[in-house]
Write an enzyme that holds these catalytic residues in place. Structure first.
Site, mmCIF file in Angstrom:
data_model
loop_
_atom_site.group_PDB
_atom_site.id
_atom_site.type_symbol
_atom_site.label_atom_id
_atom_site.label_comp_id
_atom_site.label_asym_id
_atom_site.label_seq_id
_atom_site.Cartn_x
_atom_site.Cartn_y
_atom_site.Cartn_z
ATOM 1 C CG ASP A 53 -15.889 7.512 14.637
ATOM 2 O OD1 ASP A 53 -15.621 6.473 15.267
ATOM 3 O OD2 ASP A 53 -16.762 8.332 15.016
ATOM 4 C CB SER A 54 -11.331 4.247 16.293
ATOM 5 O OG SER A 54 -11.348 3.292 15.250
ATOM 6 C CG ASP A 92 -17.787 4.525 12.423
ATOM 7 O OD1 ASP A 92 -19.011 4.363 12.533
ATOM 8 O OD2 ASP A 92 -16.993 4.458 13.385
ATOM 9 C CE LYS A 121 -19.107 1.467 14.130
ATOM 10 N NZ LYS A 121 -19.272 2.677 14.968
ATOM 11 C CD GLU A 123 -20.335 6.742 17.880
ATOM 12 O OE1 GLU A 123 -20.683 7.644 18.676
ATOM 13 O OE2 GLU A 123 -19.148 6.434 17.691
ATOM 14 C CD GLU A 190 -16.961 1.683 21.970
ATOM 15 O OE1 GLU A 190 -17.447 1.964 20.852
ATOM 16 O OE2 GLU A 190 -15.888 2.160 22.379
HETATM 17 O O1 KIV Z 1 -14.599 3.579 15.376
HETATM 18 C C1 KIV Z 1 -14.442 2.430 15.805
HETATM 19 O O2 KIV Z 1 -13.348 1.851 15.756
HETATM 20 C C2 KIV Z 1 -15.592 1.759 16.390
HETATM 21 C C3 KIV Z 1 -15.357 0.462 17.085
HETATM 22 C C4 KIV Z 1 -14.762 0.719 18.415
HETATM 23 C C5 KIV Z 1 -16.572 -0.363 17.173
HETATM 24 O O3 KIV Z 1 -16.670 2.261 16.321
#
Ligand code: KIV
Length: 296
Positions: A53-54, A92, A121, A123, A190
């Site tokens: 989600d970056s 994500d 993934k 969080e 992280e």
């Molecule tokens: O969203 C992302 O790029 C991440 C990484 C920094 C692990 O969660």
């Protein structure tokens, strides 16, 4: 003469990743958000591609990750998956896609799988165990994410290293153990001190993948745009830049602009021509191809 061993063409699976725990060969994960970056990651032979989600900050220009939706994520997971990369594609789960109800959570995880992800993934630690269990129960593999969890930026008071105090460090270890027990097949750590990452890595039976978590993790992940220098606005301490693509791209585009402005682009070779007799017949250019070639 030594020849390179042929690359295993079989796509990497969750059990392959899981087996790498303690294998001595660290896992390599990079982010990708579209087909071209997925092709680069694939050609570079990484193990996992994270459609993180970056995306929000790196590609879409937002100040934090809270702005992207599950539909945004599915759109970019699909773009990555269309490149048919060998690495395992992890999608994500964005903020608010796994916080409301387990039904909603599973439906959202399924959107990423239908878009082409082999795993998702999310969080958070013990607070998110119901979400993890529900997704795993729907046969979707889940990667955890602890330490600095950017979706909690407001609660954490900014993007800061986590686990520096004893209680906070213990909480990360307990969260990791709980996530592994709930069925996570790997855990991203992280921005935590290396000693904390080491304790977590030794405590859990699944691979840890660090970003700003030191060298004791079972693998490492970096954001694509950071490692190739496409985004140089902020360079966190844990990023190693292997290229300066923003600089190289700026130079390339500036050269193009210069060539257009001084009339050297396009050249005759970069132009489609008709045969000379047709040129003359329709009187398009008033110059033969040879004359046109001579001017460029
Ligand atoms: O969203 C992302 O790029 C991440 C990484 C920094 C692990 O969660």
């Amino acid at each position: 003469m030594a020849t390179e061993a042929p690359r295993d063409a079989r796509p990497l699976t969750v059990p392959d990743v899981r087996k790498r725990k303690g294998s001595g060969t660290p896992l390599v994960m990079v982010t990708a958000y579209d087909a071209p970056t997925a092709r680069v990651a694939d050609a570079a032979d990484v193990d996992l591609i994270l459609v993180g989600d970056s995306l929000a900050m790196v590609v879409l220009g937002y100040d934090d990750t809270l702005q992207v939706t599950i539909d945004d994520m599915a759109h970019h997971v699909a773009a990555v998956a269309r490149a048919r990369p060998r690495p395992l594609v992890v999608g994500d789960m964005p903020w608010m896609s796994f916080h409301l109800s387990t039904d909603d959570t599973v439906r959202n995880a399924a959107k990423l799988v239908r878009a082409g992800a082999g795993a998702v993934k999310l969080e958070g630690g013990r607070k998110r165990l119901d979400a993890v269990r529900a997704i795993v129960d729907a046969e979707i593999p889940v990667m955890g994410h602890l330490g600095l969890t950017p979706q909690s930026v407001h609660a954490l008071g900014g993007f800061r290293v986590q686990g520096k105090e004893l209680d906070a460090a213990r909480a990360i270890v307990d969260d990791a153990t709980a996530l592994a027990e709930a069925g996570c097949f790997a855990i991203v750590l992280e921005c935590v001190p290396d000693a904390v990452a080491r304790v977590v890595t030794e405590a859990v039976p699944v691979p840890t993948i660090g970003i700003g978590a030191g060298r004791h993790c079972d693998g490492q992940v970096l954001v694509f745009h950071d490692l190739v220098g496409l985004d140089d606005r902020v360079t966190p301490r844990f990023v190693r830049r292997y290229a300066e693509l923003k600089h190289d791209a700026t130079v390339a585009v500036a050269r193009f602009a210069n060539d257009v402005r001084n009339g050297t682009f396009p050249s005759s070779k970069e132009t489609y021509h008709v045969a000379d007799d047709l040129t003359a017949a329709i009187g398009i250019y008033g110059a033969t191809n040879a004359e046109a070639d001579a001017t460029t």
